[in-house]
Design an enzyme around this catalytic site. Structure first.
Site, mmCIF file in Angstrom:
data_model
loop_
_atom_site.group_PDB
_atom_site.id
_atom_site.type_symbol
_atom_site.label_atom_id
_atom_site.label_comp_id
_atom_site.label_asym_id
_atom_site.label_seq_id
_atom_site.Cartn_x
_atom_site.Cartn_y
_atom_site.Cartn_z
ATOM 1 N N GLN A 35 -38.805 3.676 -10.983
ATOM 2 C CA GLN A 35 -37.540 4.407 -11.167
ATOM 3 C C GLN A 35 -36.961 4.925 -9.847
ATOM 4 O O GLN A 35 -35.747 5.033 -9.688
ATOM 5 C CB GLN A 35 -37.742 5.597 -12.126
ATOM 6 C CG GLN A 35 -37.977 5.203 -13.567
ATOM 7 C CD GLN A 35 -36.892 4.273 -14.106
ATOM 8 O OE1 GLN A 35 -35.704 4.462 -13.854
ATOM 9 N NE2 GLN A 35 -37.296 3.237 -14.821
ATOM 10 N N HIS A 37 -37.006 3.391 -6.908
ATOM 11 C CA HIS A 37 -36.234 2.292 -6.321
ATOM 12 C C HIS A 37 -34.936 2.081 -7.109
ATOM 13 O O HIS A 37 -33.881 1.852 -6.530
ATOM 14 C CB HIS A 37 -37.029 0.986 -6.373
ATOM 15 C CG HIS A 37 -38.267 0.999 -5.542
ATOM 16 N ND1 HIS A 37 -39.524 1.019 -6.083
ATOM 17 C CD2 HIS A 37 -38.445 0.994 -4.188
ATOM 18 C CE1 HIS A 37 -40.427 1.011 -5.124
ATOM 19 N NE2 HIS A 37 -39.803 1.015 -3.967
ATOM 20 N N GLU A 150 -35.532 9.773 0.266
ATOM 21 C CA GLU A 150 -35.969 10.930 1.069
ATOM 22 C C GLU A 150 -37.459 11.206 0.938
ATOM 23 O O GLU A 150 -37.989 12.034 1.649
ATOM 24 C CB GLU A 150 -35.170 12.174 0.681
ATOM 25 C CG GLU A 150 -33.745 12.130 1.169
ATOM 26 C CD GLU A 150 -32.995 13.427 0.951
ATOM 27 O OE1 GLU A 150 -33.486 14.277 0.176
ATOM 28 O OE2 GLU A 150 -31.907 13.582 1.541
ATOM 29 N N GLN A 155 -39.366 8.415 7.872
ATOM 30 C CA GLN A 155 -38.862 7.036 7.995
ATOM 31 C C GLN A 155 -37.331 7.028 8.014
ATOM 32 O O GLN A 155 -36.715 6.328 8.814
ATOM 33 C CB GLN A 155 -39.395 6.204 6.825
ATOM 34 C CG GLN A 155 -38.710 4.866 6.645
ATOM 35 C CD GLN A 155 -39.361 4.012 5.579
ATOM 36 O OE1 GLN A 155 -40.373 3.382 5.838
ATOM 37 N NE2 GLN A 155 -38.792 3.956 4.386
ATOM 38 N N ARG A 186 -42.249 9.970 -7.213
ATOM 39 C CA ARG A 186 -42.501 8.596 -7.641
ATOM 40 C C ARG A 186 -42.862 7.723 -6.451
ATOM 41 O O ARG A 186 -42.236 7.809 -5.394
ATOM 42 C CB ARG A 186 -41.269 8.009 -8.328
ATOM 43 C CG ARG A 186 -41.039 8.601 -9.686
ATOM 44 C CD ARG A 186 -40.088 7.767 -10.517
ATOM 45 N NE ARG A 186 -39.690 8.513 -11.699
ATOM 46 C CZ ARG A 186 -40.370 8.533 -12.839
ATOM 47 N NH1 ARG A 186 -41.480 7.847 -12.955
ATOM 48 N NH2 ARG A 186 -39.944 9.234 -13.863
ATOM 49 N N SER A 187 -43.897 6.895 -6.637
ATOM 50 C CA SER A 187 -44.367 6.010 -5.577
ATOM 51 C C SER A 187 -45.089 4.845 -6.226
ATOM 52 O O SER A 187 -45.702 5.004 -7.295
ATOM 53 C CB SER A 187 -45.341 6.789 -4.679
ATOM 54 O OG SER A 187 -46.123 5.899 -3.933
ATOM 55 N N SER A 188 -45.041 3.696 -5.571
ATOM 56 C CA SER A 188 -45.771 2.529 -6.097
ATOM 57 C C SER A 188 -47.261 2.835 -6.147
ATOM 58 O O SER A 188 -48.004 2.285 -6.961
ATOM 59 C CB SER A 188 -45.548 1.309 -5.208
ATOM 60 O OG SER A 188 -44.179 1.120 -5.017
#
Ligand code: PAF
Length: 283
Positions: A35, A37, A150, A155, A186-188
């Site tokens: 979500q 991405h 963010e 990065q 949220r992160s892979s």
């Protein structure tokens, strides 16, 4: 949906779109889409007529071969998810030699100090790898706007610096952090957590919230020590770093300066999975 694995046909297609005055947006990803991405894609679709989503697990930004090997590769699933989001997205999913040729190596950059703190301190050469791949994408795709989350705030600032140094005519758009219901960013990588650790990892977010509250009345050093102590006895999570830094320069906050904006940055391990997060403290 158009899917390209090679750059030449992609470039030709994009040129024909651009020649009719369409705005081109780029959402660079390493796949394993979630979500977070999709919220970048949504924002890109709101601001641009044509949206390219790149899916490429970039080897040069990994300092740990194990992490690179374990990184989820779910291209088919990613494409299905994007199809549901919008018909009109262009996917660019090249292999390493299409981008790097036969030398999969990083260019060296001077990001004027932004690369030496926090993630840069713990992940050797990481930002040279990110700078290299983003420069390649910007050169091939020539987007008008590029969208970054963010969650990877350092990065984001480094990519802004990259475009400034290289004088690239692309607007960098930072998009807010997407969170799970518990508050976990949220992160892979969240997919690799056990359900118990996933639940417990919300502690990272809750600690950031509390540190923001404390920062209203206490010094950066006080808040940092408080966070270190909070993690010391935590049975599931191990703190790697917590830093309060100036939002623009990413320099560690010593004394609070009038007019400056500060952010708290954190990296912690759960189940040997490295998680990062950050939060604005006074803006
Ligand atoms: O944030 C990421 O997923 C990656 O660092 C990026 C920007 C796609 C470059 O490989």
């Amino acid at each position: 949906m158009q899917i390209f694995k090679e750059k030449q046909p992609l470039i030709a297609t994009l040129q024909s779109y651009k020649s009719t005055g369409n705005t081109l947006g780029l959402v660079p990803t390493m796949g394993a889409l979630h979500q977070g991405h999709l919220s970048l894609v949504k924002q890109a679709l709101q601001e641009c007529e044509i949206v390219v989503v790149s899916i490429f697990v970039n080897p040069t930004q990994f300092d740990n071969p194990n992490d690179l090997e374990k990184y989820p590769r779910t291209l088919e699933q990613d494409i299905n998810l994007l199809k549901q989001a919008h018909d009109n997205i262009i996917v660019f999913a090249p292999n390493a030699s299409e981008l790097y040729g036969d030398k999969v190596i990083s260019e060296q950059f001077d990001f004027q100090g932004l690369e030496n703190v926090m993630e840069g301190k713990y992940r050797n050469g990481h930002f040279d790898g990110v700078g290299t791949i983003i420069k390649l994408f910007f050169t091939i795709i020539e987007p008008d706007k590029a969208f970054f989350g963010e969650k990877d705030f350092q990065q984001l600032q480094i990519i802004r610096k990259l475009t400034e140094i290289l004088e690239l005519p692309v607007e960098i758009v930072g998009c807010p952090i997407e969170r799970e219901e518990s508050g976990l960013a949220r992160s892979s990588r969240n997919e690799r957590l056990s359900s118990l650790s996933r639940e417990k990892a919300a502690f990272i977010y809750n600690t950031l919230l509390k540190s923001r509250e404390l920062f209203g009345t206490k010094s950066a050093d006080y808040v940092t020590q408080w966070v270190i102590d909070e993690f010391k006895n935590h049975p599931f999570l191990e703190l790697e770093y917590f830093e309060i830094a100036d939002t623009r320069t990413l320099k560690k906050a010593n004394r609070k300066q009038k007019g400056a904006n500060y952010r708290a940055f954190i990296a912690a391990y759960a189940d040997d999975i490295r998680l990062i997060d950050n939060m604005p403290l006074n803006n």
